[in-house]
Write a protein that holds these residues in place. Structure first.
Motif, PDB file in Angstrom:
ATOM      1  N   SER A 278       0.835  -1.210   0.000  1.00 58.30           N
ATOM      2  CA  SER A 278       0.000   0.000   0.000  1.00 58.30           C
ATOM      3  C   SER A 278       0.866   1.254   0.000  1.00 58.30           C
ATOM      4  CB  SER A 278      -0.917   0.004   1.219  1.00 58.30           C
ATOM      5  OG  SER A 278      -1.754  -1.136   1.198  1.00 58.30           O
ATOM      6  N   ALA A 279       2.024   1.166   0.646  1.00 54.88           N
ATOM      7  CA  ALA A 279       2.903   2.328   0.709  1.00 54.88           C
ATOM      8  C   ALA A 279       3.624   2.566  -0.609  1.00 54.88           C
ATOM      9  CB  ALA A 279       3.911   2.149   1.836  1.00 54.88           C
ATOM     10  N   VAL A 280       4.055   1.509  -1.267  1.00 49.58           N
ATOM     11  CA  VAL A 280       4.960   1.691  -2.415  1.00 49.58           C
ATOM     12  C   VAL A 280       4.458   1.124  -3.735  1.00 49.58           C
ATOM     13  CG1 VAL A 280       6.960   1.751  -0.873  1.00 49.58           C
ATOM     14  CG2 VAL A 280       6.293  -0.421  -1.957  1.00 49.58           C
ATOM     15  N   PHE A 281       3.180   0.727  -3.796  1.00 50.32           N
ATOM     16  CA  PHE A 281       2.744   0.106  -5.069  1.00 50.32           C
ATOM     17  C   PHE A 281       2.981   1.076  -6.206  1.00 50.32           C
ATOM     18  CE2 PHE A 281      -1.243   2.073  -6.412  1.00 50.32           C
ATOM     19  CZ  PHE A 281      -1.738   2.647  -5.247  1.00 50.32           C
ATOM     20  N   THR A 282       3.403   0.528  -7.323  1.00 57.17           N
ATOM     21  CA  THR A 282       3.778   1.391  -8.427  1.00 57.17           C
ATOM     22  C   THR A 282       2.791   1.277  -9.578  1.00 57.17           C
ATOM     23  OG1 THR A 282       5.294  -0.377  -8.995  1.00 57.17           O
ATOM     24  CG2 THR A 282       6.217   1.580  -7.956  1.00 57.17           C
ATOM     25  N   ASP A 283       2.415   0.046  -9.900  1.00 60.55           N
ATOM     26  CA  ASP A 283       1.410  -0.079 -10.945  1.00 60.55           C
ATOM     27  C   ASP A 283       0.662  -1.380 -10.783  1.00 60.55           C
ATOM     28  OD1 ASP A 283       0.015   1.195 -12.921  1.00 60.55           O
ATOM     29  OD2 ASP A 283       1.819   1.732 -14.017  1.00 60.55           O
ATOM     30  N   GLY A 284      -0.084  -1.736 -11.788  1.00 55.17           N
ATOM     31  CA  GLY A 284      -0.956  -2.881 -11.703  1.00 55.17           C
ATOM     32  C   GLY A 284      -2.148  -2.552 -12.558  1.00 55.17           C
ATOM     33  N   SER A 285      -3.128  -3.425 -12.574  1.00 51.81           N
ATOM     34  CA  SER A 285      -4.252  -3.205 -13.476  1.00 51.81           C
ATOM     35  C   SER A 285      -5.481  -2.750 -12.721  1.00 51.81           C
ATOM     36  CB  SER A 285      -4.571  -4.507 -14.225  1.00 51.81           C
ATOM     37  OG  SER A 285      -3.437  -4.921 -14.942  1.00 51.81           O
ATOM     38  N   PHE A 286      -6.301  -2.012 -13.451  1.00 55.37           N
ATOM     39  CA  PHE A 286      -7.587  -1.586 -12.919  1.00 55.37           C
ATOM     40  C   PHE A 286      -8.660  -2.036 -13.900  1.00 55.37           C
ATOM     41  CE2 PHE A 286     -11.155   1.350 -12.757  1.00 55.37           C
ATOM     42  CZ  PHE A 286     -11.454   1.336 -11.403  1.00 55.37           C
ATOM     43  N   VAL A 287      -9.685  -2.655 -13.362  1.00 58.21           N
ATOM     44  CA  VAL A 287     -10.770  -3.127 -14.221  1.00 58.21           C
ATOM     45  C   VAL A 287     -12.094  -2.714 -13.601  1.00 58.21           C
ATOM     46  CG1 VAL A 287     -11.919  -5.156 -15.202  1.00 58.21           C
ATOM     47  CG2 VAL A 287      -9.429  -5.153 -14.964  1.00 58.21           C
ATOM     48  N   TYR A 288     -12.944  -2.162 -14.444  1.00 58.85           N
ATOM     49  CA  TYR A 288     -14.318  -1.902 -14.009  1.00 58.85           C
ATOM     50  C   TYR A 288     -15.262  -2.411 -15.093  1.00 58.85           C
ATOM     51  CZ  TYR A 288     -18.728   0.382 -12.993  1.00 58.85           C
ATOM     52  OH  TYR A 288     -20.056   0.605 -12.745  1.00 58.85           O
ATOM     53  N   ILE A 289     -16.147  -3.296 -14.700  1.00 60.56           N
ATOM     54  CA  ILE A 289     -17.136  -3.811 -15.655  1.00 60.56           C
ATOM     55  C   ILE A 289     -18.487  -3.221 -15.238  1.00 60.56           C
ATOM     56  CG2 ILE A 289     -18.072  -5.884 -16.772  1.00 60.56           C
ATOM     57  CD1 ILE A 289     -15.076  -5.921 -16.892  1.00 60.56           C
ATOM     58  N   PRO A 290     -19.106  -2.454 -16.140  1.00 62.48           N
ATOM     59  CA  PRO A 290     -20.369  -1.802 -15.764  1.00 62.48           C
ATOM     60  C   PRO A 290     -21.513  -2.795 -15.586  1.00 62.48           C
ATOM     61  CG  PRO A 290     -19.513  -0.985 -17.874  1.00 62.48           C
ATOM     62  CD  PRO A 290     -18.716  -2.183 -17.521  1.00 62.48           C
ATOM     63  N   LYS A 291     -22.592  -2.299 -15.038  1.00 67.95           N
ATOM     64  CA  LYS A 291     -23.787  -3.101 -14.803  1.00 67.95           C
ATOM     65  C   LYS A 291     -24.193  -3.886 -16.028  1.00 67.95           C
ATOM     66  CE  LYS A 291     -26.010  -0.406 -11.222  1.00 67.95           C
ATOM     67  NZ  LYS A 291     -27.048   0.538 -10.865  1.00 67.95           N
ATOM     68  N   GLY A 292     -24.465  -5.155 -15.833  1.00 71.02           N
ATOM     69  CA  GLY A 292     -25.056  -5.978 -16.879  1.00 71.02           C
ATOM     70  C   GLY A 292     -24.142  -6.319 -18.040  1.00 71.02           C
ATOM     71  N   VAL A 293     -22.867  -5.930 -17.964  1.00 73.23           N
ATOM     72  CA  VAL A 293     -21.983  -6.171 -19.112  1.00 73.23           C
ATOM     73  C   VAL A 293     -21.201  -7.474 -18.920  1.00 73.23           C
ATOM     74  CG1 VAL A 293     -19.944  -5.353 -20.350  1.00 73.23           C
ATOM     75  CG2 VAL A 293     -21.754  -3.759 -19.700  1.00 73.23           C
ATOM     76  N   ARG A 294     -21.198  -8.248 -19.966  1.00 70.30           N
ATOM     77  CA  ARG A 294     -20.399  -9.448 -19.966  1.00 70.30           C
ATOM     78  C   ARG A 294     -19.143  -9.120 -20.763  1.00 70.30           C
ATOM     79  NH1 ARG A 294     -21.815 -14.742 -18.805  1.00 70.30           N
ATOM     80  NH2 ARG A 294     -20.168 -16.110 -19.585  1.00 70.30           N
ATOM     81  N   CYS A 295     -18.015  -9.104 -20.123  1.00 73.40           N
ATOM     82  CA  CYS A 295     -16.777  -8.690 -20.804  1.00 73.40           C
ATOM     83  C   CYS A 295     -16.529  -9.609 -21.994  1.00 73.40           C
ATOM     84  CB  CYS A 295     -15.603  -8.724 -19.832  1.00 73.40           C
ATOM     85  SG  CYS A 295     -14.103  -8.060 -20.565  1.00 73.40           S
ATOM     86  N   PRO A 296     -16.394  -9.038 -23.199  1.00 78.17           N
ATOM     87  CA  PRO A 296     -16.363  -9.855 -24.418  1.00 78.17           C
ATOM     88  C   PRO A 296     -15.048 -10.615 -24.624  1.00 78.17           C
ATOM     89  CG  PRO A 296     -16.040  -7.557 -24.970  1.00 78.17           C
ATOM     90  CD  PRO A 296     -16.309  -7.595 -23.494  1.00 78.17           C
ATOM     91  N   MET A 297     -14.055 -10.344 -23.826  1.00 77.34           N
ATOM     92  CA  MET A 297     -12.791 -11.080 -24.022  1.00 77.34           C
ATOM     93  C   MET A 297     -12.102 -11.282 -22.677  1.00 77.34           C
ATOM     94  SD  MET A 297     -10.433  -8.078 -25.675  1.00 77.34           S
ATOM     95  CE  MET A 297     -11.647  -7.367 -26.771  1.00 77.34           C
ATOM     96  N   GLU A 298     -11.141 -12.169 -22.699  1.00 78.24           N
ATOM     97  CA  GLU A 298     -10.343 -12.377 -21.501  1.00 78.24           C
ATOM     98  C   GLU A 298      -9.500 -11.134 -21.256  1.00 78.24           C
ATOM     99  OE1 GLU A 298     -10.077 -15.241 -19.658  1.00 78.24           O
ATOM    100  OE2 GLU A 298     -11.384 -16.478 -20.924  1.00 78.24           O
TER     101      GLU A 298
END
Lengths: 498, 429, 248
Positions: free
Chosen positions: A202-222
């Motif tokens: 938490s102190a030093v994280f530099t990067d990583g991924s962020f994902v938000y899938i909106p209501k009712g959406v089925r993500c079309p790909m991996e």
């Protein structure tokens, strides 16, 4: 030679030659000074141009970390880690927003090519704008976020995903573009002071991924993140946050590799998942950090906190992990089952060969009524490897009708390794039902002979039987990765075994 | 030691005060043993829940109580349970009572430990680990008496009862008997232990059990003290080649029961069977903790433990099987199952395998659940009243464990103990 | 041709085979009969190379190759197939995967092209139909949850797919009802031809009504004590092993 002795020897032959991802990329890097202090935390935050609230959040984490002790309860042994002798920020120097392949550092390109990431994806990974929105012929598109040491170097298919309202980007980017979402959820599943390594992250994280899938959406790909540690004496502290809004569905995969080095490098990630009503998150990991050499020298220390909150009714979080790499793995992907009828799953294969040590498992917290969880863990120990399943199933007083089923199987190859099972079952609900089974065995002589009589070599036979042993877990992986994982299992057990 | 351990402080003070008067006070070896134990106990005190082996059992009520020593008259009349066999050794508040015992005609030596400490010297402390178990340290520091059994090579010792009665003196008291059991090569013995009585007391026995080559000890235990008693027992058993140690424990009575067994299989083809049923009603806590060391090849172990919890009660099962590198062809099996009869009951279970040999067959299982509603309905639909139907299902649940007992006298006694517990629950309901 | 000369072998230091002499010419089916404990299964394991069966003397060659010097998989690739008395279960290993892996391993060892999944499935389905096996047996784990009869049929299926030049059938008839026995026998008979030979090991004459052997050998106490034509099997059935032993 007796069959089993032979197996053991084949397995022992496993050397670094089996690790095909151990090369180092020679690329110009930018480092923060070695060591860890408040200035470094401020440096990272400034580098990312973070808002004040996030810097304060980091500083609180750092303050908490300083008061904490490194956990020692896991069945892993390693010399003390000098937290001041490591870089906490290392990023490849690259021009801002390269427009074509020619502008991308060729070393970076070569790296992805060598790691086996297909060309079209490679263009995207290196940050070429406009490329890759059309999937390659006959291939299911996979959106990739590539994290190279401390930074995300590119994310593919953003445009295509954006049409569905899906956000898939580096978390540092999300902090800029979607601060309200990050602020709302960051640290709500894994608080800053959750544990020593989570506080450090938490102190030093530099990067990583962020994902938000909106209501009712089925993500079309991996969706996939590829983590690469490259620089020397550098820790990787990525932070991933995935939010699946009501009724949405996403499948996410992470992979990781690192160069072969004599030194141990620290990887302390935090992954937080949030699933709201009727949402499903499937999180798969193929962990292939450098495991160290045949004598146990070098390798990644993988201390990871992964936790998902099934906040909504009927939500589901499913963890699948294939852990073949790292000198030490300390990792317990967990589920907080708050929503009624929510479901948590944990499917794990962990292999320890040579001097690898793994202490891994899961925690299932049943809070809401009729919550269900399934745990399937397959541990394979070879060489001098030590493999521990450690898990907790806790059923709260209000989790009426909760169900858990746990199956832990261990396979030992050779008599110098160890396999351990440490489950904790805590139940305070009369209508809950918990079942736990664990077995330990080795590959039977008659199974080996049967396969060899049909013409399989010793190595093929062991590979086949080990894959059979892991089948229940491997079938949970997305199809393409299942094939990769099978190969990886054999490579990990070997030089040889398959 | 942490603060708020007045009990521990009290015990240490008692040791300081009594050390020159305890049995064997003129024997340097025993003084040393007690002094070392006192150092260990002083360093750790009663274990808190931060200690992994005590994660689920809180000894604070014991640690905070002020226990006195028992001031029982040495010849007073006490209520004894009906005898199960011709031979029995009776202890009242931890002290051997020859007048209430009947040991004549036993084919081996059975003595009160305090009367023959010289004989016990080589064996006392041979197995117990005061350095790792604070309760064993407490016992070593303060034990006054115990039973010393020595069955010679080849002798069939038959059946012996060990009866422990706590007599309520109206104030909190504690006793720490130390029992030594030795079976020579190919010797046999069935030891049936009954713990009864009441009062606000701590009964903290330690057993050191040695089973030599080819010998066989059946050890049945019925811990049936009143719901005011803290029963914390620690058993150390060591089994040589082809020897067998069978333990079956019913815990059904005390306010807090800890049934802790450390068994080591040290010779090839040794066997250990540890089974039991632990029952807790409102306000009670039962804890079975086993640690089984497979330290030799070709050994077998079987464990089946059943927990039944009613009212606001808590049950704990912790079972560790450690298979050493040399222990090839180990066959280990452990099953623990809990039945919850109440909304307020809690069960914590921690089965554990530590395997360092490759040619082994080891498994464990754990289940937790309530009475099966379908089964209950089926029985009632056939006209069986609910209470009786429940009793039948609980009995069926316990059956698998009880069936492991082959000695008919023991099986009868265990069954009666379990029935009595159930009858008390029904009467209370 | 399979040629065994003066073969002796022991298990756990105990002599089981005490000098076996046997020739199975190409294209012939021979039966080995004997009472329990005579060494029948030991002979099949020694020939296929199972660990723990130590050859102490003599030789065994197949088409001139010293098979005793080979690894089990090399013997398999050389065309030797053992139908196990107790087929082994391989949990989690799909039957189709196993059969295809084995078939391709042998084809590869012989320098033949490997079959892809489609080619294999077509072939497997064909062979299964002939053995009255349902397709779903391909999906299940190898022998896991198979009935005794299904396991034996699975062995014959493997034989039909791998096309060995010599098959050793170790008490394949045990535990089979008459219909299953007929199916198994048909499977073996369908393989018969100038390039296939078999060693049928059995305790009873029953199987030999369906797989008529060219020669019958009686194995007792680690030695072949009598050899003859198919009529010898009937003789044994009528008179028992005791009579043969007395005569021998």
């Amino acid at each position: 030679m007796p069959a089993v002795t032979e197996t053991i020897e084949t397995v022992q032959q496993a050397t670094e030659s089996g690790y095909k991802w151990g090369f180092e990329t020679d690329i110009e890097m930018e480092f923060a000074p070695k060591g860890l202090n408040e200035d470094i935390v401020r440096f990272i935050s400034a580098k990312k141009n973070e808002p004040a609230w996030l810097l304060e959040w980091r500083l609180r984490a750092f303050a908490a970390w300083k008061t904490m002790e490194e956990p020692r309860w896991a069945a892993v042994k390693y010399p003390p880690i000098d937290y001041q002798d490591s870089y906490y920020y290392a990023a490849p120097k690259q021009k801002v927003g390269p427009k074509s392949l020619d502008e991308v550092d060729p070393e970076l390109l070569k790296t992805y090519a060598k790691l086996g990431i297909p060309l079209r994806e490679q263009e995207i990974l290196a940050g070429v704008e406009g490329a890759g929105s059309v999937p390659a012929e006959g291939r299911m598109p996979i959106a990739v976020d590539a994290v190279f040491d401390s930074v995300s170097v590119a994310t593919s298919y953003k445009e295509r995903l954006g049409k569905e309202g899906i956000i898939f980007c580096a978390i540092s980017e999300a902090v800029q573009t979607h601060p309200e979402l990050v602020r709302k959820y960051l640290g709500t599943v894994v608080p800053q002071g959750d544990n020593f390594f989570a506080a450090l992250n938490s102190a030093v994280f530099t990067d990583g991924s962020f994902v938000y899938i909106p209501k009712g959406v089925r993500c079309p790909m991996e969706l996939s993140t590829y983590f690469r540690i490259n620089a020397k004496s550098t820790g990787q502290f990525e932070r991933t946050l995935i939010i699946a809004d009501e009724g949405s569905h996403v499948s996410y995969l992470e992979g990781c590799t690192a160069p072969m080095r004599d030194e141990n490098q620290l990887h302390a990630a935090v992954v937080e998942l949030v699933a709201l009503d009727d949402a499903t998150i499937k999180y798969s990991t193929v962990q292939n950090w450098y495991p160290g050499d045949a004598e146990g020298k070098g390798g990644i220390y993988n201390f990871v906190t992964k936790r998902g909150a099934c906040r909504g009714a009927r939500s589901k979080i499913s963890w699948t992990q294939v852990e073949t790499g790292s000198a030490i793995t300390w990792k317990y992907p967990s589920c907080i089952l708050q929503g009624e009828d929510s479901v948590g799953e944990f499917y794990s294969v962990a292999i320890t060969n040579n001097y690898q040590q793994a202490d891994t498992g899961t925690k299932m917290f049943h809070i809401g009524p009729r919550t269900r969880s399934t745990i399937v863990s397959k541990g394979i120990s070879a060489g001098h490897g030590q493999n521990t399943y450690r898990g907790l199933v806790r059923i709260g007083a209000k989790a009426h009708g909760a169900r858990n089923f746990t199956q832990c199987d261990s396979l030992l190859i050779g008599d110098l390794c160890g396999a351990h099972t440490v489950p904790y079952i805590e139940n305070r609900c009369v209508s809950a039902k918990v079942e736990h089974e664990a077995t330990t065995s080795r590959i039977a002589e008659d199974q080996l002979f049967y396969c060899r009589q049909r013409g399989l070599t010793q190595e093929e036979a062991v590979g086949l039987i080990v894959n059979g042993f892991c089948r229940e877990v491997l079938k949970e992986l997305p199809m393409e990765f299942a094939v990769e994982a099978q190969k990886l299992l054999q490579i990990s057990l070997e030089g040889s075994v398959g | 030691m942490t603060a708020a351990q007045t009990g521990a402080t009290g015990f240490l003070a008692r040791y300081e005060g009594l050390k020159d008067h305890l049995p064997g006070a003129r024997k340097p070896w025993l003084n040393q043993l007690r002094a070392d134990a006192a150092v260990h106990f002083a360093a750790r005190g009663f274990p808190t829940r931060r200690v992994e082996q005590w994660k689920y059992t809180d000894l604070a009520p014991v640690a905070q109580a002020a226990f006195a020593e028992p001031l029982t008259s040495v010849d007073g009349q006490v209520h004894l349970p009906a005898p199960l066999a011709p031979h029995r050794a009776v202890f009242v508040d931890g002290r051997f009572r020859p007048d209430l015992s009947s040991l004549d005609g036993l084919p081996f030596r059975a003595l009160g430990l305090a009367h023959d400490l010289a004989e016990a010297e080589p064996h006392l402390g041979a197995l117990a680990k005061p350095e790792s178990e604070p309760l064993a340290a407490l016992n070593t520091m303060l034990f006054e008496d115990g039973l010393f059994l020595d069955v010679p090579d080849g002798v069939d010792g038959g059946l012996l009862e060990l009866v422990s009665v706590a007599v309520d003196p109206g104030r909190p008291f504690a006793f720490h008997p130390r029992h030594l059991v030795r079976l020579g090569a190919r010797a046999r013995l069935t030891l049936i232990e009954t713990a009864t009585g009441g009062g606000h007391c701590l009964h903290n026995p330690v057993f050191e059990i040695e089973v030599a080559e080819g010998a066989s000890l059946t050890h049945g235990r019925m811990l049936q003290e009143a719901a005011t008693v803290f029963h914390l027992s620690t058993i150390y058993a060591r089994v040589a080649a082809e020897g067998t140690y069978d333990n079956f424990t019913v815990a059904a009575g005390p306010r807090l029961t800890r049934n802790e067994i450390h068994a080591a299989l040290v010779g090839p083809k040794a066997a250990c069977h540890m089974n039991g049923a632990q029952m807790a009603a409102d306000g009670q806590h039962v804890d079975t903790t086993t640690a089984l060391d497979h330290a030799a090849p070709d050994c077998a172990s079987r464990q089946t433990y059943k927990t039944v919890l009613a009212g606001r009660s808590r049950g704990v099962f912790q079972g560790r099987i450690h298979v050493h590198r040399v222990a090839q062809r180990t066959d280990g099996y452990q099953m623990n199952q809990a039945l919850l009869l109440s909304e307020e009951a809690e069960i914590d279970s921690k089965p554990q395998l530590e395997i360092y040999a490759d040619d082994v067959k080891c498994s464990h299982g754990a289940t937790v659940g309530a009475l099966d509603a379908d089964s209950l309905f089926y029985l009632r639909s056939r006209g069986i009243p609910e209470a009786q139907a429940k009793a039948m299902l609980v009995e069926a649940f316990l059956h698998e464990a009880v069936e492991t007992v082959t000695d008919e006298t023991l099986k009868g006694a265990l069954t009666r103990a379990l029935d009595a517990w159930w009858a008390r629950q029904e009467a209370a309901a | 041709m399979l040629k065994i000369e003066g073969l002796t072998a022991e298990v756990d230091g105990k002599a089981i085979l005490k000098g076996i002499d046997l020739e199975v010419p190409k294209g012939e089916v021979h039966a080995i009969m004997g009472p329990n404990g005579s060494g029948k299964s030991t002979l099949s394991y020694v020939l296929s190379g199972r660990e723990g069966y130590e050859v102490t003397g003599g030789s065994a060659t197949f088409n001139g190759h010293d098979i005793l010097a080979m690894e089990p998989e090399e013997r398999a690739a050389a065309g030797l197939f053992l139908a196990f008395q107790y087929p082994v279960e391989l949990p989690g290993v799909g039957n189709a995967t196993f059969l295809r892996t084995a078939l391709n391993a042998q084809r590869k060892a012989r320098g033949e092209a490997e079959l892809d999944a489609m080619q294999f499935l077509k072939l497997a389905r064909e062979r299964m139909k002939a053995l009255s096996m349902s397709d779903d047996m391909l999906k299940r784990g190898v022998n896991v949850g198979f009935s005794g009869g299904e396991k034996k049929r699975n062995e014959i299926l493997q034989m039909a797919l791998l096309k060995p030049s010599i098959a050793i059938l170790d008490e394949t008839d045990s535990g089979l009802d008459i219909d299953a026995l007929r199916i198994v026998a048909d499977g073996v008979n369908a393989m018969r031809g100038p390039d296939f030979s078999a060693l049928v090991i059995t305790h009873y004459q029953r199987l030999l009504d369906y797989i008529v052997p060219d020669r019958v050998h009686v194995l007792m106490a680690g030695r072949i004590v009598k050899s003859g034509g198919p009529e010898l099997a009937k003789e044994l059935e009528a008179q028992g092993y005791g009579a043969v032993q007395a005569a021998a």
